[in-house]
Design a protein around this motif. Structure first.
Motif, PDB file in Angstrom:
ATOM      1  N   HIS A  69      51.931  12.680  26.378  1.00 32.95           N
ATOM      2  CA  HIS A  69      52.492  13.883  25.761  1.00 32.95           C
ATOM      3  C   HIS A  69      51.838  15.143  26.305  1.00 32.95           C
ATOM      4  O   HIS A  69      50.724  15.127  26.813  1.00 32.95           O
ATOM      5  CB  HIS A  69      52.452  13.808  24.235  1.00 32.95           C
ATOM      6  N   GLU A 123      42.906  19.336  22.968  1.00 32.78           N
ATOM      7  CA  GLU A 123      42.603  18.177  22.117  1.00 32.78           C
ATOM      8  C   GLU A 123      41.284  17.544  22.543  1.00 32.78           C
ATOM      9  O   GLU A 123      41.138  17.112  23.684  1.00 32.78           O
ATOM     10  CB  GLU A 123      43.703  17.115  22.258  1.00 32.78           C
ATOM     11  N   HIS A 155      48.980  14.260  29.004  1.00 31.65           N
ATOM     12  CA  HIS A 155      47.980  13.192  29.040  1.00 31.65           C
ATOM     13  C   HIS A 155      48.522  11.986  28.309  1.00 31.65           C
ATOM     14  O   HIS A 155      49.516  12.071  27.584  1.00 31.65           O
ATOM     15  CB  HIS A 155      46.645  13.653  28.450  1.00 31.65           C
TER      16      HIS A 155
END
Ligand SMILES: [Fe+2]
Length: 388
Positions: A302, A309, A338
């Motif tokens: 995604h 993140e 990723h």
């Protein structure tokens, strides 16, 4: 915090006369958040909290951005780190930051703090990765241990005493905004709802007062605007005979976080544990995998187009990653997709459960790594999805 708590002696009515055995007044202090509009507590001191004896030379207490790190998926390998410095403050190594939040590690050699600390810049969330001890604060005594998130609201004066035995490893998050429970899990009066992954019973506030009455010399190191200010008093800041309110430090164990699972892969918000301005904290805990007959337990690729993140790997085997150790950080930066490492998707099919623990920080403004992080950068990580 989301519920009312009180300890010790308090007068029946706030802002009224409350006298000590010698007839003098206890000194009331209101500790309020968001001006006078947020949560607050009223504390009753034996001594005047403003009576400063001396102010020493301030010490710098900030972390520099590592220039030129660029847009890279980042893996910080901190697994091998045994100690990061002498004491709880000098051992702090913040590894990434933006204007909302800083995150880093702390493994002090000295287990007991010999001065008091007050963070006036932000709320703190300390995740006890390894270690056991007691948080002594103005709000009382709170035992903490491995797996605990310890939320310490700004301006709380405290010191930790950790046990001498065994490893001590703390993950430290400092937040510019208040660290709160997740709003969508609260009803209109603040009670945690039935579908919340944890409830009030899991939240541990200080359970007994710890009153230090003796006069002497007491140093409080106050962090404000990236500087440690040195304030000395002739009495302990832990001179509170009673308090009540909604603002206090508390612990919540990651082992008490109940996972939400589904027939197909559940998105990261199901793991959300806390919220703050500009970021969220999530907990990945042992859980059953997705139970659709054709389910793929590994996450899909995604693109997090507007957030960075960070995952801190606490325990267990992380099924979507290779080359990640206990104590690793991965930072997947907004702007790049990723996903699982090659081979891990097929391998995950048919798996029934995971034993992993991880703490996730998702920020809405870009993070930058600090110069303290540079020695931990895994240079091969950005290319680690590429198969030969
Ligand atoms: Fe992600």
């Amino acid at each position: 915090m989301a519920y009312y708590h009180r300890l010790g002696k308090i007068p029946p009515k706030r802002h009224t006369q409350f006298r000590q055995p010698d007839g003098s007044l206890y000194k009331e202090e209101l500790v309020s958040s968001k001006g006078f509009s947020g949560i607050y507590s009223n504390l009753y001191h034996i001594y005047n909290p403003n009576s400063v004896r001396s102010i020493g030379t301030p010490k710098p207490f900030d972390w520099k951005i590592a220039e030129g790190h660029g847009l890279n998926q980042t893996h910080l390998k901190t697994a091998g780190v045994e100690t990061t410095g002498e004491d709880y403050l000098s051992a702090r190594r913040m590894l990434m930051k933006n204007n909302d939040v800083m995150m880093g590690i702390c493994s002090p050699k000295r287990r007991k703090m010999d001065s008091y600390f007050k963070n006036a810049d932000g709320d703190e969330l300390i995740y006890i990765h390894d270690g056991k001890g007691v948080l002594y604060s103005q709000f009382g005594k709170l035992e903490v241990e491995k797996g605990d998130y310890v939320v310490i609201p700004r301006t709380t004066i405290y010191r930790f005493e950790f046990e001498e035995e065994g490893p001590l490893r703390l993950l430290i998050i400092e937040s510019h905004g208040p660290i709160e429970t997740v709003k969508r899990y609260r009803n209109e009066v603040g009670q945690l709802l039935e579908h919340s992954p944890y409830c009030e019973r899991d939240i541990r506030p200080p359970h007994e007062l710890h009153i230090e009455e003796e006069k002497g010399e007491y140093l409080v190191q106050i962090k404000k605007q990236g500087v440690l200010h040195q304030y000395s008093y002739d009495h302990s800041p832990l001179d509170i005979v009673g308090w009540d309110g909604y603002l206090y430090p508390y612990a919540l164990s990651i082992y008490d976080f109940e996972p939400i699972t589904g027939r197909i892969h559940q998105p990261p918000p199901v793991h959300q544990t806390f919220q703050a301005w500009g970021f969220v904290i999530c907990s990945f805990v042992p859980r059953l995998f997705d139970y659709h007959p054709l389910a793929i337990p590994a996450p899909y690729n995604h693109s997090n187009i507007d957030s960075d993140e960070v995952l801190y790997y606490a325990e267990g085997e992380f099924m979507s990653r290779k080359g990640i150790d206990r104590g690793s950080f991965t930072i997947h930066m907004g702007g790049l997709p990723h996903g699982p490492h090659p081979g891990t998707v097929e391998k995950s099919i048919g798996a029934k459960s995971t034993e992993e623990y991880a703490v996730m920080l998702d920020t809405f403004r870009p993070l930058q790594i600090t110069t303290d992080a540079l020695e931990f950068v895994d240079k091969d990580y950005p290319m680690s999805w590429t198969e030969d």
